[in-house]
Design an enzyme around this catalytic site. Sequence first.
Site, PDB file in Angstrom:
ATOM      1  N   ASP A   5      -1.612  -2.724  -3.943  1.00  0.00           N
ATOM      2  CA  ASP A   5      -1.939  -1.294  -3.882  1.00  0.00           C
ATOM      3  C   ASP A   5      -0.669  -0.483  -4.138  1.00  0.00           C
ATOM      4  OD1 ASP A   5      -4.559  -1.858  -3.547  1.00  0.00           O
ATOM      5  OD2 ASP A   5      -4.760  -0.968  -1.559  1.00  0.00           O
ATOM      6  N   TYR A  59      -1.994   4.223  -6.272  1.00  0.00           N
ATOM      7  CA  TYR A  59      -3.182   4.980  -5.837  1.00  0.00           C
ATOM      8  C   TYR A  59      -3.590   6.038  -6.855  1.00  0.00           C
ATOM      9  CZ  TYR A  59      -3.197   2.558  -1.392  1.00  0.00           C
ATOM     10  OH  TYR A  59      -3.266   1.581  -0.435  1.00  0.00           O
ATOM     11  N   HIS A 114      -4.197  -0.220   6.478  1.00  0.00           N
ATOM     12  CA  HIS A 114      -3.060   0.710   6.516  1.00  0.00           C
ATOM     13  C   HIS A 114      -2.491   0.802   7.925  1.00  0.00           C
ATOM     14  CE1 HIS A 114      -4.895   2.664   2.691  1.00  0.00           C
ATOM     15  NE2 HIS A 114      -4.403   1.463   2.484  1.00  0.00           N
ATOM     16  N   HIS A 172      -3.414  -9.591  -0.967  1.00  0.00           N
ATOM     17  CA  HIS A 172      -3.620  -8.190  -0.579  1.00  0.00           C
ATOM     18  C   HIS A 172      -4.495  -8.057   0.668  1.00  0.00           C
ATOM     19  CE1 HIS A 172      -3.647  -3.931  -0.806  1.00  0.00           C
ATOM     20  NE2 HIS A 172      -4.968  -3.896  -0.889  1.00  0.00           N
ATOM     21  N   HIS A 226     -11.182  -0.943  10.242  1.00  0.00           N
ATOM     22  CA  HIS A 226     -11.238  -0.703   8.804  1.00  0.00           C
ATOM     23  C   HIS A 226     -10.994  -2.007   8.047  1.00  0.00           C
ATOM     24  CE1 HIS A 226     -11.655   2.436   5.873  1.00  0.00           C
ATOM     25  NE2 HIS A 226     -10.599   2.012   5.203  1.00  0.00           N
ATOM     26  N   HIS A 227     -11.840  -2.276   7.079  1.00  0.00           N
ATOM     27  CA  HIS A 227     -11.761  -3.521   6.282  1.00  0.00           C
ATOM     28  C   HIS A 227     -11.997  -4.773   7.131  1.00  0.00           C
ATOM     29  CE1 HIS A 227     -10.439  -1.172   2.935  1.00  0.00           C
ATOM     30  NE2 HIS A 227      -9.240  -0.936   3.392  1.00  0.00           N
ATOM     31  N   ASP A 256       0.833  -1.215   0.000  1.00  0.00           N
ATOM     32  CA  ASP A 256       0.000   0.000   0.000  1.00  0.00           C
ATOM     33  C   ASP A 256       0.861   1.255   0.000  1.00  0.00           C
ATOM     34  OD1 ASP A 256      -1.247  -2.359   1.486  1.00  0.00           O
ATOM     35  OD2 ASP A 256      -3.010  -1.168   1.033  1.00  0.00           O
ATOM     36  N   ASN A 266      -6.707  -3.895  -4.509  1.00  0.00           N
ATOM     37  CA  ASN A 266      -7.943  -3.288  -5.030  1.00  0.00           C
ATOM     38  C   ASN A 266      -7.671  -2.003  -5.809  1.00  0.00           C
ATOM     39  OD1 ASN A 266      -7.326  -2.635  -2.190  1.00  0.00           O
ATOM     40  ND2 ASN A 266      -8.932  -1.099  -2.424  1.00  0.00           N
ATOM     41  N   HIS A 267      -6.565  -1.302  -5.499  1.00  0.00           N
ATOM     42  CA  HIS A 267      -6.261  -0.075  -6.256  1.00  0.00           C
ATOM     43  C   HIS A 267      -5.654  -0.374  -7.629  1.00  0.00           C
ATOM     44  CE1 HIS A 267      -7.348   3.070  -3.383  1.00  0.00           C
ATOM     45  NE2 HIS A 267      -7.026   2.178  -2.463  1.00  0.00           N
ATOM     46  N   HIS A 308      -3.498  -3.943   2.523  1.00  0.00           N
ATOM     47  CA  HIS A 308      -4.882  -3.456   2.505  1.00  0.00           C
ATOM     48  C   HIS A 308      -5.236  -2.617   3.735  1.00  0.00           C
ATOM     49  CE1 HIS A 308      -8.744  -3.222   0.690  1.00  0.00           C
ATOM     50  NE2 HIS A 308      -9.380  -4.021   1.511  1.00  0.00           N
TER      51      HIS A 308
HETATM   52 FE   LIG Z   1      -6.182  -2.164  -0.494  1.00  0.00          FE
END
Ligand SMILES: [Fe+2]
Length: 471
Positions: free
Chosen positions: A201, A204, A362, A323, A332-333, A172, A238-239, A360
Amino acid sequence: MRTEREVRWACANFVFVVLVGLTLNSSNLCDGGQTSRFARKNGLSADMPIDSDVFRVPPGYNAPQQVHITQGDFAGKGVIVSWTTADEPGSNTVIYWAENSTKHLHAEGIVLSYKYFNYTSFYIHHCTITNLEFDTKYYYEVGVGNTTRQFCFITPPKSGPDIPYTFGLIGDLGQTYDSNRTLTHYQLNPTEGKTLLFVGDLSYADDYPFHENTRWDTWGRFIERSAAYQPWIWTAGNHEIDFASNLGEDIPFKPYTNRFHVPFTASGSTAPFWYSIKRASAYIIVMASYSAFGKYTPQYEWLINELPKVNRRETPWLIVLMHCPMYSSYVHHYMEGETMRVIYEPYFVKYKVDVVFAGHVHAYERSERVSNIAYNITNGLCTPISDQSAPVYITIGDGGNQEGLVFEMTEPQPAYSAYREASFGHGIFDIKNRTHAYFGWHRNQDGYAVEADSVWILNRYYNTVEGSSAA
Ligand SMILES: [Fe+2]
């Protein structure tokens, strides 16, 4: 009848007993390990401006830029060299030679370009060099016929059980000032990473309007200072999806697959999102969190055939990259990796995967060796249990992108979570021999040699019991 003093004394005793009880109770609940509250700036970090020195375009007509390499075959004797040219396609040739040889060799690559909404890419070159010698320093040159640029890399030793080898871990990353600190810390770490395992990632760019693809170009120039000299092993996040039907862009992973080639066919994979490589004493399996992975899908079929093939006597260290983490105690997530855990965790335990690295989220987190494979919805066995055949799960999504850190954690810290902290940083996985590897997590605020968290990881094939989670 009690005097007023006796009553006060009795009340004080009662309060003391209650406080002790509460403390003991909460320590029972919070037996998960360590939650570090290390303080650092809280604000989001902006991307570095487009005219930053780290994004500088190399001088000269049609000069190669965004040069990066990755492993180019299954065994480690190949390298894929990728670069872009801005003015004209130019040459696809890579000239290369071993350090101790005057014989210059040539390899021919391909050139491609892609359009994304209102953006047209530079000319993107990919050239696979094969049949290199193991454990050898090579110089290479791109831009033949126009402005040439020269770089070098070192091939890994031939695979063997006791070959020491050092991997870096970054996830990331993005292209903020924090990203720059992360990469600098990695490059200046005295325990030098020889190959970087990147857990997804990348740029970005998709955070910008219209998925501003010039931010893929800046990212390519930013990482060149490391990625042109040592392989970066790619995992898609995902990015990288870049699916934007509102822009007419309905082919997922278009910029990523045009810019970053991987040797997926060498391991029998049918798509560049899941594949495996051998490197020194490690067998690395890259999985795709954002490609179909359910039962009967190509990824599933490939993986269940791949795991039994791993010869732990040749490559004792079985590492999985993905990821989206399967174990994460951040809010988060939260539980986004649960479907993958349900499907693949039994295989990871059966085949004794040593460590699973993910991004994923952060932040940083390291798990104990646990499994939750007993859970079947109705039996109530939904708490992960200690399992010496299970991997250690490490979340290293703390590269420093513009979305910032995630500070909110589930409380109390679950028992499976050994250490967690929301700081930017990178990891080093340092394989010593067939039985021992040392993992260190380096936060950006510390000196280059400082490990904010570290652990000896004992090989699952050659050891069955790990004494302690802390180094
Ligand atoms: Fe991600």
